[in-house]
Design an enzyme around this catalytic site. Structure first.
Site, PDB file in Angstrom:
ATOM      1  N   GLY A 267      50.187 107.691 -16.964  1.00 52.82           N
ATOM      2  CA  GLY A 267      51.185 106.814 -17.546  1.00 52.82           C
ATOM      3  C   GLY A 267      51.699 107.362 -18.858  1.00 52.82           C
ATOM      4  N   ALA A 268      50.767 107.805 -19.708  1.00 53.12           N
ATOM      5  CA  ALA A 268      51.128 108.344 -21.012  1.00 53.12           C
ATOM      6  C   ALA A 268      49.892 108.994 -21.613  1.00 53.12           C
ATOM      7  CB  ALA A 268      51.656 107.242 -21.931  1.00 53.12           C
ATOM      8  N   GLU A 304      48.915 103.417 -26.190  1.00 53.03           N
ATOM      9  CA  GLU A 304      48.830 104.782 -26.711  1.00 53.03           C
ATOM     10  C   GLU A 304      48.818 104.795 -28.235  1.00 53.03           C
ATOM     11  OE1 GLU A 304      48.003 106.858 -24.536  1.00 53.03           O
ATOM     12  OE2 GLU A 304      48.553 105.603 -22.839  1.00 53.03           O
ATOM     13  N   HIS A 307      45.414 103.906 -29.592  1.00 54.16           N
ATOM     14  CA  HIS A 307      44.470 105.016 -29.466  1.00 54.16           C
ATOM     15  C   HIS A 307      44.367 105.828 -30.763  1.00 54.16           C
ATOM     16  CE1 HIS A 307      42.605 105.314 -25.608  1.00 54.16           C
ATOM     17  NE2 HIS A 307      43.713 105.401 -24.906  1.00 54.16           N
TER      18      HIS A 307
END
Length: 878
Positions: A267-268, A304, A307
């Site tokens: 996804g990313a 993301e 993270h």
């Protein structure tokens, strides 16, 4: 047949690296077929033994190697089987310099450095850095980076890497080359390295952090897509703000870049300061994106970005700890979505996804703990268990320690492990230190595979005014774990009086905080006091732990909960439980007249007319359990055609009884206003499309005219896709012209074409496989584009169990042939496509035999990748 058994890697064998790399200098000279990567590694021994230095390097051509600027002789090193070994390295800190050649154009694995259209892109998690240059490619070796990227001015006007841009300019002596130098001061493992170079457009903005730093924000996209990045930019700024407010986390660089590319396995990717995204999670417009697209863009961008602290600043010591960064960050992004949208709807959506994906995984050959004990190929462990169940375990921990305890423990975690590679034990230690709780037994959630089951019994004592609840926990054996330990579980519950109100919960004279009790033993009894009437139990509110509840409540109690429960999740769950009992009974041959007695349909009608419920929740209440959920409940001898027919019978019964109210609600919620991708508008659209879907379950053909009108008048992608989905699954309706019309309108938008592929892959009819095969030859389809594969083939094999599990086994043969083809192109994608075959033993005998033959066909292929071999062989031997 694959003759060489791949090596299994075990958590128990973990040892720290013999060497550390404190700093890495990289210099790239980009070329499509021969990129040069000059690497200078600052290395120091990490123990007293004079061990050889073994570096990872896969598919590279080594052209030079030196230590402290002295070239090594052939006898001083060897490069074999993807390992570069320095036989006798210095015993003091030293510099290793290598020059490696790679071929981005030929790299269809989309791991390492590759070309997506004409853009250079990297993907290094989990083990892609070794395809770029030689290094210690493991997450517990953290280095600071300086990266110089050199490329053609015309082909690559944009040159990006991690960190802050410190210098850029023209290459001296060249008319067509330029360079950029990036510096990342924060130590990171190799898997977080990133490089992107190409002719890209970009959208810019900025964000002023809580500590006064004005961060430059850029989203890079392929040319022509800049306008479709505006929603993503807003989501990024909301992510910055939310993490500051909820967790006190402030961004730590001067720039934050996102790049969206069409070829991406995942996804990313959260690369420090340079996130790389599958463009389906960035690009959106009101004309081309659904409400779910917008919500996922917001959630994935949040994930993301979050993270940066839970994954980057604190990373995982080894890949067995993957859930430490992923499960924790999925929990954080779920909270983000819940705070910005509807918490109740988000919770239900998350549990539906957990049950459909992770519960099935727990019941099959790939069952593994959130922290696995072993693996052959780490790419196979980016799973629903690591992500979804990992998040549920963090949520259970949140329930145990409370909001304030969780925040304080997270602060302690950030303060004490910043800049380190941590473990699950380190994470739980922080919570123990702050809250004083012993989490030894709670850690079993991380080490034990399988979905626990709960059974309960109740006893009301009218004279003593007590209500006894006895809960029993168990967990079935899973591969490699025959004996199970008891879990530590927070169980949220309520007792409802006849008027629907919640009774006070008192045990031993003390109020039960937040309606939550805890169990640690196999059998536990709780006796509630001052219960003045026979209550109705609302068990496992908010789905406080990821378990199956095997005890079935009576239909009367479930209908009461549907109408009265104050917990939105359990109100929805009550309806799902009634539907599940009815469908399973029909599958088992119960007469329709005995099951479809009208009470459930009446309760559904009352709920969808309840103005106190938001539209999105009403849409969920109207939606019956999915075929995979029902199959998992039945558990064995599964025939999805029979399940589908039973489900359709219930849906038709509900629609027929309630069609007048459904039509009225559909008209009442008519949307004439412009499309806005907010929670309220999304809820209304979801509800209207659910009503239209169910109206077309009845025998009245007039609703087909309404369906056509819905498509023709649609001013947004949600209504267009909603109506097309109904058309392509409606018996007797020829959707050909509408499917063709949709293609003509959107044939130049690759993300919408993926929707078009998926629409046809999910159509439940006898011609679907033929159509899917034909579409694999379509000019817009490529086996080298993961999104195409997921959209068309994934929609058919995982999203259409009726057609895929055809009695003649044609679906299995098609998937086997597809996987064999994909394995040579992109092994990660091939392995993921095996998912629907993993549960072959739960099928009825004839289909079992045919599915097994398909798995045998795959395993028998020579030179099968470790990715595909691991899942296929484990599935076959389950």
């Amino acid at each position: 047949m694959k003759t060489e058994q791949p090596q299994t890697i075990y958590l128990k064998d973990y040892e720290p690296s013999d060497y550390l790399i404190t700093h890495i200098e990289l210099d790239f000279k980009l070329a499509a077929t021969a990129t040069q990567t000059h690497a200078m590694l600052s290395i120091k021994p990490n123990n007293q033994t004079a061990a050889p230095l073994v570096l990872n390097g896969e598919g590279l051509k080594l052209t030079s190697i030196a230590i402290n600027d002295v070239a090594l002789t052939d006898s001083e090193y060897s490069y074999k089987d993807d390992f570069l070994t320095i036989h006798t390295p210095p015993t003091k800190p030293f510099t290793l310099t290598t020059l490696a050649l790679s071929n981005p154009e030929a790299n269809t694995s989309l791991s390492g450095l590759y070309l997506t259209h004409d853009t250079y892109c990297t993907q290094c998690e989990a083990e892609g850095f070794r395809k770029i240059t030689f290094s210690l490619d493991r997450p517990d070796v953290l280095s600071t980076y300086n990266v110089r990227v050199e490329g053609d001015k015309t082909k690559c006007p944009i040159l990006l890497s991690n960190g802050n841009l410190i210098e850029q300019g023209d290459v001296e002596g060249s008319d067509n080359l330029h360079y950029a130098i990036w510096q990342d001061p924060h130590p990171k493992p190799t898997y977080l390295f990133a490089l992107v170079a190409g002719d890209l457009d970009y959208l810019s903005d900025s964000y002023l952090t809580a500590n006064g730093n004005n961060v430059a924000l850029n989203i890079y996209v392929e040319r022509g897509n800049k306008d479709k990045a505006e929603y993503a930019m807003g989501a990024l700024k909301r992510s910055f703000k939310w993490d500051e407010e909820r967790f006190g986390r402030i961004y730590d660089l001067d720039i934050f870049n996102i790049v969206a590319v069409p070829h991406f396995n995942m996804g990313a990717m959260e690369n420090k300061g340079l996130n790389v995204f599958n463009d389906k999670y960035i690009l959106a417009s009101k004309e081309t994106a659904t409400d779910m697209d917008f919500e996922l863009i917001e959630a994935v961008i949040g994930h993301e970005y979050f993270h940066n602290w839970t994954g980057n600043r604190i990373t995982c010591r080894d890949w067995f700890q993957l859930c430490l960064k992923e499960g924790l960050t999925v929990f954080r992004d779920a909270e983000f979505t819940s705070d910005l949208r509807s918490r109740a709807v988000k919770r239900i959506d998350d549990v539906k996804g957990l049950r459909a994906g992770q519960f099935a995984e727990d019941a099959g050959p790939m069952a593994h703990p959130c922290r696995p004990d072993s693996f052959i190929e780490i790419n196979n462990f980016y799973t629903a268990t690591v992500y979804r169940k990992g998040a549920e375990v963090v949520r259970a921990l949140y329930s145990l320690v409370g909001k304030d305890g969780f925040r304080a423990s997270m602060d302690y975690y950030f303060e004490n492990y910043d800049g380190q590679a941590a473990t699950v034990k380190d994470f739980l230690f922080c919570f123990e230190q702050v809250t004083g709780r012993d989490l030894t037994q709670f850690e079993i959630w991380y080490s034990q595979a399988g979905t626990p089951s709960l059974n309960y019994t109740t006893q009301y004592n009218e004279q003593a005014k007590t209500y006894a609840l006895t809960i029993e926990q168990s967990c079935k054996p899973t591969p490699g774990q025959d004996v199970k330990q008891n879990y530590h579980m927070p169980i949220k519950l309520g007792l409802l009086a006849k008027d629907g109100s919640d009774m006070p919960l008192i045990i031993d004279g003390k109020a039960v905080d937040n309606g939550m009790v805890e169990i640690t033993k196999a059998i536990t009894t709780f006796t509630f006091e001052n219960i003045t009437e026979q209550p109705v139990l609302s068990f496992l509110r908010d789905f406080s732990v990821p378990v199956n509840v095997d005890t079935e409540s009576s239909i009367d109690d479930l209908l009461f909960l549907m109408a009265n429960d104050n917990d939105p999740f359990n109100r929805w769950q009550a309806g799902q439980s009634v539907a599940m009992q009815a469908i399973v009974a029909l599958v088992n041959g119960a007469p329709e007249a005995d099951i479809l007695d009208g009470r459930f349909a009446a309760s559904i009608n009352k709920s969808i007319n309840d103005k106190n419920l938001d539209a999105a929740l009403r849409a969920l209440i109207l939606t019956l359990p999915s075929l995979p959920e029902i199959g998992l409940k039945i558990g064995e001898n599964i025939d999805y055609s029979t399940i589908h027919n039973a489900r359709e019978s219930l849906a038709k019964h509900i629609a027929t009884q309630n069609q007048a109210d459904m039509l009225q609600l559909y008209q009442q919620f008519n949307q004439d206003q412009s499309f806005e991708p907010d929670a309220n508008g999304a809820g209304v659209r979801s509800f209207r499309n659910a009503l239209l879907r169910d109206l077309n379950k009845s025998d009245d053909a007039k609703y087909q005219d309404l369906l056509v009108s819905h498509y023709n008048q649609a001013n947004n992608m949600v209504d267009m896709m909603g109506s097309l989905s109904i058309m392509t699954n409606l018996d007797g309706f020829d959707a050909t012209q509408y499917v063709a019309d949709f293609y003509e309108k959107f044939k130049h938008d690759h993300l919408v074409i993926d929707k078009w592929f998926a629409l046809q892959g999910r159509a439940i009819n006898s011609q679907t496989l033929k159509a899917v095969k034909k579409l694999t030859e379509h000019e817009k389809f490529s086996f080298e584009t993961p999104n195409n594969v997921y959209s068309l083939i994934g929609a058919f094999t995982s999203g259409n169990p009726v057609a895929f599990h055809a009695a003649d086994g044609s679906g299995y043969n098609f998937l086997a042939d597809t996987i064999i083809k994909l394995d040579r192109i992109n092994a990660q994608i091939a392995a993921r496509m095996l998912t629907p075959l993993r549960s072959w033993k739960s099928l009825e005998p004839k289909r079992q035999k045919l599915a097994k033959q398909a798995l045998e066909k795959i395993v028998d292929v020579n030179n099968l990748s470790t990715d595909t071999f691991e899942i296929a062989s484990k599935s076959l031997n389950f």
